[in-house]
Design a protein around this motif. Structure first.
Motif, PDB file in Angstrom:
ATOM      1  N   ASN A 206       1.011  -1.140  -0.009  1.00  0.00           N
ATOM      2  CA  ASN A 206      -0.122   0.072  -0.044  1.00  0.00           C
ATOM      3  C   ASN A 206       0.796   1.302   0.125  1.00  0.00           C
ATOM      4  O   ASN A 206       0.352   2.255  -0.463  1.00  0.00           O
ATOM      5  CB  ASN A 206      -1.043   0.121   1.098  1.00  0.00           C
ATOM      6  CG  ASN A 206      -0.379  -0.265   2.588  1.00  0.00           C
ATOM      7  OD1 ASN A 206       1.069  -0.325   2.741  1.00  0.00           O
ATOM      8  ND2 ASN A 206      -1.250  -0.491   3.449  1.00  0.00           N
ATOM      9  N   CYS A 222      -7.303  -0.673  -7.923  1.00  0.00           N
ATOM     10  CA  CYS A 222      -8.414  -0.420  -6.775  1.00  0.00           C
ATOM     11  C   CYS A 222      -8.950  -1.931  -6.139  1.00  0.00           C
ATOM     12  O   CYS A 222      -9.368  -2.567  -6.942  1.00  0.00           O
ATOM     13  CB  CYS A 222      -9.250   0.571  -6.894  1.00  0.00           C
ATOM     14  SG  CYS A 222     -10.611   0.858  -5.713  1.00  0.00           S
ATOM     15  N   ASN A 263      -9.588   0.688  -1.577  1.00  0.00           N
ATOM     16  CA  ASN A 263      -8.232   1.047  -1.311  1.00  0.00           C
ATOM     17  C   ASN A 263      -7.382   1.253  -2.553  1.00  0.00           C
ATOM     18  O   ASN A 263      -7.425   0.062  -3.294  1.00  0.00           O
ATOM     19  CB  ASN A 263      -7.373   0.380  -0.317  1.00  0.00           C
ATOM     20  CG  ASN A 263      -7.715   0.664   1.165  1.00  0.00           C
ATOM     21  OD1 ASN A 263      -7.440  -0.099   2.063  1.00  0.00           O
ATOM     22  ND2 ASN A 263      -8.601   1.840   1.270  1.00  0.00           N
TER      23      ASN A 263
END
Length: 279
Positions: A206, A222, A263
């Motif tokens: 990340n 995503c 995310n």
């Protein structure tokens, strides 16, 4: 690249008669693309507008439907489905125009296919002597991630070579393979090829903007789905143009990285973990 059409023959033999049956599949490369319950799933999605409802109507689990849909969208030249989120009616899944077109095409081919089988059965003589000639070996691939692309670069060395594929999502996938394999597959710049990657070979990061690693393949996307279990789970990334990447990672890693649907993260794949195939 246009898909090929394959009919998998089966027979029911008695002392007096041989009956012929077959399933029809569209294939791209070594991978089954469309056919059987996948076509049923697409038709149910078109009717229901919901993947979960369509999966039940097609007689399959939600996970099987989800995985099958990812394979179809990854191999298709254009996305066959599109996901809708939010709004007054909630989320859902619907067929694109390309999806509707390919379902219609499959049903037309299927009608001709059934007619061919009927004519074949009528013309059979002593079939038992010729059955081995009509049997074929098929290979099923366990790799979750299958991508179609175009070879845009080949760097050759004596024993190993680097092959770069341009994916339809705009990302590139780099593979290190033997130079003998490059020659055996007939790889050249501009030709179509497939990249196969096991989900267990995909790492997720990340804080990828400051990450310094040697892995060649760093593809951002995503998170659209996280499936957790007692030990390991699956993380699915949307990387654009209907393509997805699935990673198998431990549940503790999911928690430690704070991964959540929505995310933006990076899929990291070593070039030596990428298998190249051609049609």
């Amino acid at each position: 690249m246009s898909p090929k059409y394959f009919s998998y023959l089966g027979t029911v033999m008695t002392k007096s008669k041989v009956a012929v049956s077959a399933s029809l599949w569209m294939q791209k490369g070594a991978q089954n693309f469309l056919g059987g319950n996948r076509i049923d799933l697409l038709e149910q999605i078109d009717r229901c507008g919901s993947l979960s409802t369509a999966a039940k109507a097609a007689g399959m689990s939600y996970k099987t439907a989800w995985d099958g849909l990812n394979v179809m969208n990854n191999l298709a030249d254009q996305p066959l489905t599109v996901a809708a989120t939010g709004g007054s009616g909630g989320g859902g899944t619907r067929l694109t125009e390309e999806g509707k077109k390919i379902v219609h095409l499959y049903r037309l081919i299927e009608t001709e296919h059934q007619g061919m089988l009927a004519r074949l059965e009528e013309s059979l003589g002593d079939f038992n002597d010729y059955l081995p000639l009509l049997q074929r070996m098929t290979m099923k691939i366990s790799a979750k991630n299958v991508f179609s692309g175009t070879v845009c670069e080949i760097t050759r060395d004596i024993s190993v070579s680097q092959v770069v594929l341009q994916l339809k999502s705009g990302h590139q996938m780099t593979a290190v393979v033997s130079t003998d394999s490059v020659d055996a597959l007939g790889l050249d710049v501009g030709c179509s090829a497939y990249a196969l990657v096991k989900a267990s070979s995909v790492m997720i990061a990340n804080n990828y903007l400051t990450l310094k690693i040697s892995a060649k393949n760093r593809i951002t996307g995503c998170i659209t789905k996280i499936t957790e279990s007692a030990v390991v789970g699956e993380v699915v990334l949307d990387i654009g143009a209907g393509e997805t990447i699935t990673a198998t990672i431990t549940d503790s890693s999911v928690r430690n990285l704070g991964l959540q649907e929505g995310n933006e993260v990076c899929a990291i794949i070593k070039s030596t973990s990428v298998i190249i195939g051609v049609q």
